[in-house]
Scaffold this motif. Structure first.
Motif, short mmCIF file in Angstrom:
data_model
loop_
_atom_site.label_atom_id
_atom_site.label_comp_id
_atom_site.label_asym_id
_atom_site.label_seq_id
_atom_site.Cartn_x
_atom_site.Cartn_y
_atom_site.Cartn_z
N ALA A 128 0.82 -1.21 0.00
CA ALA A 128 0.00 0.00 0.00
C ALA A 128 0.85 1.26 0.00
O ALA A 128 0.59 2.20 -0.77
CB ALA A 128 -0.94 -0.01 1.21
N LEU A 129 1.87 1.32 0.86
CA LEU A 129 2.73 2.51 0.90
C LEU A 129 3.52 2.67 -0.39
O LEU A 129 3.78 3.79 -0.83
CB LEU A 129 3.66 2.45 2.11
N THR A 130 3.89 1.56 -1.00
CA THR A 130 4.59 1.63 -2.29
C THR A 130 3.67 2.20 -3.37
O THR A 130 4.10 3.02 -4.20
CB THR A 130 5.09 0.23 -2.71
N LYS A 131 2.38 1.80 -3.34
CA LYS A 131 1.41 2.35 -4.29
C LYS A 131 1.22 3.85 -4.06
O LYS A 131 1.11 4.62 -5.02
CB LYS A 131 0.07 1.63 -4.13
N ALA A 132 1.19 4.25 -2.78
CA ALA A 132 1.03 5.67 -2.46
C ALA A 132 2.21 6.47 -2.99
O ALA A 132 2.05 7.55 -3.58
CB ALA A 132 0.90 5.85 -0.95
N HIS A 133 3.41 5.94 -2.79
CA HIS A 133 4.63 6.61 -3.26
C HIS A 133 4.62 6.74 -4.79
O HIS A 133 4.93 7.81 -5.34
CB HIS A 133 5.85 5.82 -2.80
N LYS A 134 4.24 5.67 -5.47
CA LYS A 134 4.20 5.68 -6.93
C LYS A 134 3.18 6.69 -7.45
O LYS A 134 3.44 7.43 -8.41
CB LYS A 134 3.86 4.28 -7.44
N ALA A 135 2.00 6.73 -6.81
CA ALA A 135 0.95 7.66 -7.23
C ALA A 135 1.42 9.11 -7.10
O ALA A 135 1.17 9.95 -7.98
CB ALA A 135 -0.31 7.44 -6.40
N LEU B 127 7.21 8.80 2.61
CA LEU B 127 8.59 8.30 2.66
C LEU B 127 9.03 8.03 4.10
O LEU B 127 9.73 7.05 4.37
CB LEU B 127 9.54 9.29 1.99
N GLU B 128 8.60 8.90 5.03
CA GLU B 128 8.93 8.68 6.46
C GLU B 128 8.28 7.39 6.96
O GLU B 128 8.89 6.63 7.71
CB GLU B 128 8.44 9.88 7.28
N SER B 129 7.03 7.13 6.54
CA SER B 129 6.33 5.92 6.93
C SER B 129 7.00 4.69 6.32
O SER B 129 7.15 3.65 6.99
CB SER B 129 4.86 5.98 6.49
N MET B 130 7.45 4.79 5.08
CA MET B 130 8.13 3.67 4.42
C MET B 130 9.45 3.38 5.12
O MET B 130 9.80 2.20 5.35
CB MET B 130 8.37 4.03 2.94
N LYS B 131 10.16 4.41 5.50
CA LYS B 131 11.43 4.25 6.19
C LYS B 131 11.20 3.56 7.54
O LYS B 131 11.96 2.66 7.95
CB LYS B 131 12.11 5.60 6.40
N ARG B 132 10.14 3.99 8.25
CA ARG B 132 9.81 3.41 9.55
C ARG B 132 9.51 1.91 9.42
O ARG B 132 9.79 1.13 10.30
CB ARG B 132 8.62 4.14 10.14
N GLU B 133 8.89 1.54 8.32
CA GLU B 133 8.51 0.14 8.09
C GLU B 133 9.60 -0.66 7.38
O GLU B 133 9.42 -1.84 7.08
CB GLU B 133 7.21 0.08 7.25
N GLY B 134 10.76 -0.01 7.10
CA GLY B 134 11.85 -0.70 6.45
C GLY B 134 11.61 -1.00 4.98
O GLY B 134 12.11 -1.98 4.44
N ILE B 135 10.86 -0.11 4.31
CA ILE B 135 10.56 -0.28 2.90
C ILE B 135 11.43 0.65 2.07
O ILE B 135 11.51 1.84 2.35
CB ILE B 135 9.07 0.03 2.63
N LEU B 136 12.07 0.10 1.05
CA LEU B 136 12.91 0.89 0.17
C LEU B 136 12.04 1.59 -0.88
O LEU B 136 11.21 0.95 -1.52
CB LEU B 136 13.95 0.03 -0.52
N ALA B 137 12.26 2.91 -1.06
CA ALA B 137 11.49 3.66 -2.05
C ALA B 137 11.96 3.32 -3.46
O ALA B 137 13.15 3.06 -3.66
CB ALA B 137 11.66 5.15 -1.78
#
Length: 449
Positions: free
Chosen positions: A414-421, A439-449
């Motif tokens: 979901a956060l990846t979709k949000a970033h892409k949008a 991006l802050e939420s993705m970083k907190r969850e350990g997701i690479l942008a």
């Protein structure tokens, strides 16, 4: 203790809790004086005979099915009444049909019996489907410059909602509906505040008299105090959101839209073998204006959905339909979260938040997929930005407010979709702050942008 609590909950009089009750004694508080409770009434019967209590969250529109049922019942009665012959209508008036006051608007006019309101009643007796006259009656009574009991404001609200559920929808009519909704909230909040002051005064008085035989009453009143305060918080949170609807009238003036107009713009063009793009563009413009107001009036969310569903049926390739439907679901999501934040922390409210988010998430996702890889124009950018926003909103609400542990895989997707949008909508110049939060939420969850 239970006896005192039950008596106190049935009335807005904090001193109504009895000290004792003999077998067979009906008690101090009678149902015919204070009205039925929601729990004792079938939701299909609507709100007839239900007294407004400051400690009952169900008096807030949209929290129980009674509200929608009342509007549906009124609409059904109006359509049936409109279908009667002249003699049948005359006989129902002579017999004083118990429903005629709601059909003809007399339930409001009797609170301000002047020539103007009586004219509206005569018009509605002749044509109960005349939505404009019904709305004008609501406005006329609401603007007399004096205070009415809170039940009258509820009647104004229901009359306005019923009018907007029949036939053509207009931004002018929705302004009156939004205004009547705000008036009801304001009056209900005032009733809660007045009752709270009485409860607090009674509590202070009983505390000053020492323990004695007042322990049960104090416990009951303290519980009731919390319920009233909860309702006041929810009303204020609702008003923060609904007040936006009164500011959403289109800059180009008033507009109106009917189901038939939507059909005519598409079915008519197809039959004639010609594409009337201007007619379709006009429908989109009107639909957007109408839905942007409807989404802030929770009792008309079903009406909004029906209107958008028809548009989607007529023009399924256009992302606008799903986008507007998503906006209605997003508004419903905010209402549900407001209830939970205000203190209505039940499993049902929690589930409602999750279900409503799924609707909004799905509709925004469908709209975003129809935008394509090369978005253009303000509306397409708005679709992508709002899609990202609903994801971030639910992610934060679930983790911080609801205490829900979301599946790691879902969060990542979901956060990846949000970033892409948001990356796709960068040219709008309106994504920087939201992108930073994602991006802050993705970083907190350990997701690479």
């Amino acid at each position: 203790m239970a006896q005192a609590r039950a008596a106190a909950q049935r009335s807005d009089n904090p001193k109504a809790a009895p000290k004792g009750k003999k077998k067979g004694d009906p008690g101090i508080v009678h149902e015919d004086m204070f009205g039925k409770s929601f729990s004792a009434t079938d939701p299909k019967q609507g709100l007839r005979g239900i007294k407004i209590r400051a400690d009952n969250v169900e008096n807030i529109p949209g929290t129980v099915e009674h509200w929608k049922s009342d509007i549906a019942n009124r609409k059904k009665d109006i359509l049936e009444y409109a279908g009667r012959s002249f003699m049948q209508r005359a006989m129902s008036i002579v017999k004083k049909d118990s429903l005629s006051d709601e059909i003809t608007g007399e339930e409001l006019a009797k609170n301000h019996p002047v020539k103007r309101t009586e004219e509206f009643v005569r018009t509605l007796k002749a044509d109960p489907k005349d939505s404009l006259s019904r709305l004008q009656l609501v406005s006329a009574v609401g603007k007399v410059g004096r205070e009415f009991p809170v039940e009258v404001y509820r009647s104004m609200l229901l009359q306005a909602m019923t009018a907007c559920s029949i036939g053509e929808l207009s931004t002018q009519g929705l302004q009156i509906a939004a205004w009547s909704q705000n008036n009801y909230f304001t009056k209900l909040f005032s009733k809660c505040k007045e009752t709270l002051e009485k409860v607090e005064k009674t509590l202070a008085s009983s505390s000053a008299q020492g323990e004695g035989g007042y322990a049960d009453q104090r416990s009951s009143l303290n519980e009731r105090k919390k319920e009233i305060q909860r309702n006041m918080r929810i009303i204020r949170l609702y008003q923060m959101h609904t007040s936006k609807g009164m500011k959403e009238s289109p800059a180009g003036g008033h507009c109106a839209l009917s189901y038939e107009e939507i059909k005519q713009a598409y079915v008519g063009a197809a039959v004639e073998g010609a594409e009337d793009q201007r007619a379709k563009d006009t429908i989109v413009k009107k639909l957007t204006a109408i839905i942007n107001m409807l989404r802030y009036i929770m009792l008309l969310h079903d009406t909004a959905t029906e209107l958008v569903d028809l548009f989607i049926q007529m023009d399924g390739s256009n992302p606008i339909g799903h986008f507007l439907k998503a906006r209605v679901s997003m508004s419903a999501l905010i209402f549900s979260v407001s209830r939970y934040e205000g203190g209505e922390r039940t499993p049902q409210t929690k589930q409602k938040i999750q279900d409503t988010f799924k609707d909004a998430y799905h509709q925004y996702g469908v709209a975003a997929s129809k935008v394509g890889s090369l978005p253009k124009g303000e509306t397409q950018y708005a679709i992508l930005i709002e899609y990202a926003n609903v994801i971030l909103y639910f992610y934060r609400t679930a983790t911080t407010t609801l205490g829900i542990t979301l599946p790691k895989a879902w969060i990542q997707g979901a956060l990846t979709k949000a970033h892409k949008a948001l990356m796709m909508a960068q040219e709008s110049g309106k994504t920087e702050e939201l992108q930073k939060q994602v991006l802050e939420s993705m970083k907190r969850e350990g997701i690479l942008a």
